[in-house]
Motif scaffolding. Sequence first.
Motif, PDB file in Angstrom:
ATOM      1  N   CYS A  28       0.814  -1.206   0.000  1.00  0.00           N
ATOM      2  CA  CYS A  28       0.000   0.000   0.000  1.00  0.00           C
ATOM      3  C   CYS A  28       0.846   1.253   0.000  1.00  0.00           C
ATOM      4  CB  CYS A  28      -0.971  -0.007   1.174  1.00  0.00           C
ATOM      5  SG  CYS A  28      -0.209   0.021   2.792  1.00  0.00           S
ATOM      6  N   GLN A  31       1.728   2.748  -3.431  1.00  0.00           N
ATOM      7  CA  GLN A  31       0.673   3.489  -4.108  1.00  0.00           C
ATOM      8  C   GLN A  31       0.617   4.914  -3.566  1.00  0.00           C
ATOM      9  OE1 GLN A  31      -2.799   1.187  -3.127  1.00  0.00           O
ATOM     10  NE2 GLN A  31      -2.802   0.119  -5.079  1.00  0.00           N
ATOM     11  N   ARG A  33      -1.638   7.806  -2.652  1.00  0.00           N
ATOM     12  CA  ARG A  33      -3.056   7.866  -2.319  1.00  0.00           C
ATOM     13  C   ARG A  33      -3.432   9.257  -1.805  1.00  0.00           C
ATOM     14  NH1 ARG A  33      -4.076   2.348   1.187  1.00  0.00           N
ATOM     15  NH2 ARG A  33      -3.585   0.842  -0.434  1.00  0.00           N
ATOM     16  N   ASP A  95      -2.172   7.636  -7.568  1.00  0.00           N
ATOM     17  CA  ASP A  95      -2.710   6.386  -8.120  1.00  0.00           C
ATOM     18  C   ASP A  95      -4.151   6.143  -7.677  1.00  0.00           C
ATOM     19  OD1 ASP A  95      -0.172   5.560  -9.285  1.00  0.00           O
ATOM     20  OD2 ASP A  95       0.490   5.213  -7.228  1.00  0.00           O
ATOM     21  N   VAL A  96      -4.435   6.460  -6.413  1.00  0.00           N
ATOM     22  CA  VAL A  96      -5.739   6.160  -5.818  1.00  0.00           C
ATOM     23  C   VAL A  96      -6.322   7.433  -5.216  1.00  0.00           C
ATOM     24  CG1 VAL A  96      -6.980   4.795  -4.090  1.00  0.00           C
ATOM     25  CG2 VAL A  96      -5.013   3.805  -5.275  1.00  0.00           C
ATOM     26  N   MET A 148      -7.516   4.332  -9.776  1.00  0.00           N
ATOM     27  CA  MET A 148      -8.594   3.789  -8.963  1.00  0.00           C
ATOM     28  C   MET A 148      -9.175   4.886  -8.075  1.00  0.00           C
ATOM     29  SD  MET A 148      -8.222   0.417  -6.551  1.00  0.00           S
ATOM     30  CE  MET A 148      -7.459  -0.455  -7.927  1.00  0.00           C
ATOM     31  N   ASN A 149     -10.515   4.893  -7.912  1.00  0.00           N
ATOM     32  CA  ASN A 149     -11.165   5.916  -7.092  1.00  0.00           C
ATOM     33  C   ASN A 149     -12.250   5.302  -6.211  1.00  0.00           C
ATOM     34  OD1 ASN A 149      -9.915   8.490  -7.964  1.00  0.00           O
ATOM     35  ND2 ASN A 149     -10.727   7.896  -9.964  1.00  0.00           N
ATOM     36  N   SER A 181     -13.905   2.595 -10.462  1.00  0.00           N
ATOM     37  CA  SER A 181     -14.308   3.307  -9.246  1.00  0.00           C
ATOM     38  C   SER A 181     -15.236   2.458  -8.383  1.00  0.00           C
ATOM     39  CB  SER A 181     -14.990   4.639  -9.584  1.00  0.00           C
ATOM     40  OG  SER A 181     -16.159   4.413 -10.343  1.00  0.00           O
ATOM     41  N   PHE A 249      -8.139  -3.716  -4.518  1.00  0.00           N
ATOM     42  CA  PHE A 249      -7.643  -2.635  -3.669  1.00  0.00           C
ATOM     43  C   PHE A 249      -7.723  -3.088  -2.216  1.00  0.00           C
ATOM     44  CE2 PHE A 249      -8.449   1.070  -0.954  1.00  0.00           C
ATOM     45  CZ  PHE A 249      -7.271   1.768  -1.166  1.00  0.00           C
TER      46      PHE A 249
END
Length: 302
Positions: A28, A31, A33, A95-96, A148-149, A181, A249
């Motif tokens: 994690c 990523q 975020r 990324d997120v 990604m959302n 998403s 995720f």
Amino acid sequence: MKTAISLRLLCAFFVAAMSIMLLSANDCLAQKRLALLIGNSAYKNGPLKNPVNDVAAMNSALKRVGFDVMVLKNADRNAIGRAIDKFGSQLKNYDVGLFYFSGHGLQVNGINYLCPLGMKLQGQSDVPYEAIDAGKVLAKMEDAGNRMNVVILDACRNNPFKRSFRSARNGLAQMDAPTGSFIAFATSPGKVAYDGKGRNSPYVTHMIGNMNRKGVTIEKFFKQVRRGVMKDTGKKQVPWESSSMVGDFYFAGKGSASSSSSSSSASQPSSQPASNQQQYTPPPPPKPKKNKDEQIMDMILN
């Protein structure tokens, strides 16, 4: 010779340690975020107790799992609009993305609106000009083009402006998640969520309670949240999700494969004996005694 062997063992140990560290980082922390959290409590019509507390709790929980967090509390329409614009602009470098709103929300003609402070509504037709269309958040996320959302709407409380509407409906309307998403609602479409008797809403209580668990996909995470909320509210509040995600995720990361495999193997009895258990081998049967003629023949041959 012994020194060379020791150096090789030390190098092997170092490589293994670095591999574990890289795998953890790839979980994690690797990523990038970004989260935007908005909590409105101080409404003139229908004040709420917990949204500001919920944002504070989510802020701490998300930071622990690697999110950079933007926080906005008790904001009017202009402040929320600027925050969403800034969030969408910064999200291009991440990324997120995650958006969380806690406060009053309402639906008009199937469109969901987030209620800022200072709304002046004389009727239903004023809502698009006084509230924030939840679709704006999805549009900004889509424009960012990140991988990604996640959108979490804890905004399904009672509509305090219900008397001003021609045909008011409780809760929020169903929203379809764009590709890549995940949209989570504190309760099912058209239903009302509870603000909670404690410091946080039941929804946030169970989100922060499950967020640090490794190896839990977002689908499983919200399933665990749903079970907890249903239990706490006597099944009166049932959280709901819409997903178009194409990858996995994990809030707290996947966790190491070795630990998960070892735990699963520990929970299941093995059909093979353990390697540190000694096997019993019966002794060979005794040879039959030979008669005198056979003994003499053995002496001659040997």
